[in-house]
Enzyme design. Structure first.
Site, PDB file in Angstrom:
ATOM      1  N   ASP A 177       0.859  -1.193   0.000  1.00  0.00           N
ATOM      2  CA  ASP A 177       0.000   0.000   0.000  1.00  0.00           C
ATOM      3  C   ASP A 177       0.892   1.238   0.000  1.00  0.00           C
ATOM      4  O   ASP A 177       1.901   1.292   0.722  1.00  0.00           O
ATOM      5  CB  ASP A 177      -0.898  -0.002   1.239  1.00  0.00           C
ATOM      6  N   ILE A 178       0.553   2.222  -0.823  1.00  0.00           N
ATOM      7  CA  ILE A 178       1.308   3.477  -0.858  1.00  0.00           C
ATOM      8  C   ILE A 178       0.914   4.313   0.357  1.00  0.00           C
ATOM      9  O   ILE A 178      -0.273   4.562   0.598  1.00  0.00           O
ATOM     10  CB  ILE A 178       1.032   4.256  -2.163  1.00  0.00           C
ATOM     11  N   GLU A 221      -4.636   2.379  -4.308  1.00  0.00           N
ATOM     12  CA  GLU A 221      -3.174   2.418  -4.179  1.00  0.00           C
ATOM     13  C   GLU A 221      -2.609   1.103  -3.630  1.00  0.00           C
ATOM     14  O   GLU A 221      -1.487   1.065  -3.143  1.00  0.00           O
ATOM     15  CB  GLU A 221      -2.759   3.582  -3.257  1.00  0.00           C
TER      16      GLU A 221
END
Length: 306
Positions: A177-178, A221
């Site tokens: 996950d960003i 994301e």
């Protein structure tokens, strides 16, 4: 003009190519002169069934000859599509429509038929198949980032799970996950956000470099790496490589809570599936590790339960 001459004129004025082979001798007793314009071979060079067979593309020859002989021996009318070789080394798609002429006692006397040039039709069919394949590929590809999409992951994950259970080889997942991506979008805008997603996807995809590895965007994301035949240490090392590759992109992030560059958080897990294990439960476990990494401060990897 006699009836036979009328019939010959009619036959030789069509685009279809008429022919006749005597069954006992396997010799051509007639083939239309149109054959020369279509394939380049002289009309007089079509002497026996061997000439016909030798002028079939080698990839089509055996199956075509065996099929036609089998059908003819049974006295069954039939059709065959194949690539016929031209005298200059090219090929033309032919549809041969064959009628078996039988005597009163049921034995085969001759084969008569028509050859039709179906090259344009075949090319159109091949183009349609190519387009269908391209559409299928696109349906498994994330249009924004170019990596695989959730559909591809959902298709391959149970396949790799079953293979790992059968082989006893480890299967690893990395869920990514960003960090602070909502804040990134809010600050830089969605166009820049899309560019960020593409750069991160490139980094992750390059890290999962083996042909059997899969990098997919799960949505938003969040990404996942599906890593067949990968043990825990290798999966952890690959996750660390992902983190470094994203860092090397040096994507500015003025609203990050962990620095001034875009970072990622990851959950990692490895399993040799047993009969009682469930792939969805395992994926949930890796998701929990991802959120543990985020809760612990982000920009890190979690590969054990809290």
């Amino acid at each position: 003009m006699t009836d036979s001459n009328v019939y010959r004129t009619l036959l030789e004025s069509t685009r279809a190519i008429p022919w006749r082979i005597e069954w006992a001798t396997m010799q051509f007793t007639y083939i239309g002169p149109q054959i020369e314009e279509l394939l380049g071979w002289k009309q007089a060079s079509w002497l026996s069934a061997n000439d016909w067979a030798d002028r079939i593309h080698e990839e089509d020859r055996q199956k075509t000859v065996e099929f036609c002989i089998s059908q003819s021996q049974q006295g069954v009318d039939h059709e065959a599509d194949y690539r016929a070789l031209t005298s200059d080394g090219d090929y033309v798609w032919i549809r041969d429509v064959v009628h078996v002429v039988r005597r009163d006692d049921g034995t085969v006397e001759a084969l008569v038929g028509f050859m039709f040039d179906i090259t344009e039709r075949k090319q159109a069919e091949e183009k349609i198949l190519q387009l269908q394949h391209e559409l299928e590929v696109l349906s498994y590809r994330d249009s924004l980032t170019g990596v695989a999409n959730r559909r591809m992951f959902d298709t391959l994950y149970p396949v790799e799970w079953a293979k790992a259970r059968t082989s006893g080889h480890p299967l690893s997942l990395v869920v990514i996950d960003i960090d602070y991506f909502k804040q990134y979008n809010d600050h830089y805008g969605h166009v820049q956000g899309d560019a960020c997603l593409r750069l991160v996807a490139q980094s992750l995809d390059s890290a999962a470099s083996r042909s059997q590895d899969l990098c997919a965007r799960l949505g938003g994301e969040e990404f996942v790496l599906l890593l067949p035949s990968t043990d825990a240490a290798t999966a952890r090392s690959l996750a660390e490589r992902c983190r470094k590759l994203v860092g090397q992109k040096e994507i500015a992030h003025a609203r990050s809570g962990v620095g001034r560059l875009v970072t990622i958080s990851m959950g990692v897990g490895t399993i040799i599936p047993g009969d009682q294990d469930d792939p969805s439960v395992f994926l949930d476990r890796i998701d929990r590790r991802l959120y543990q990494a985020k809760s612990a401060g982000r920009d890190r990897i979690c590969d054990v339960e809290a």
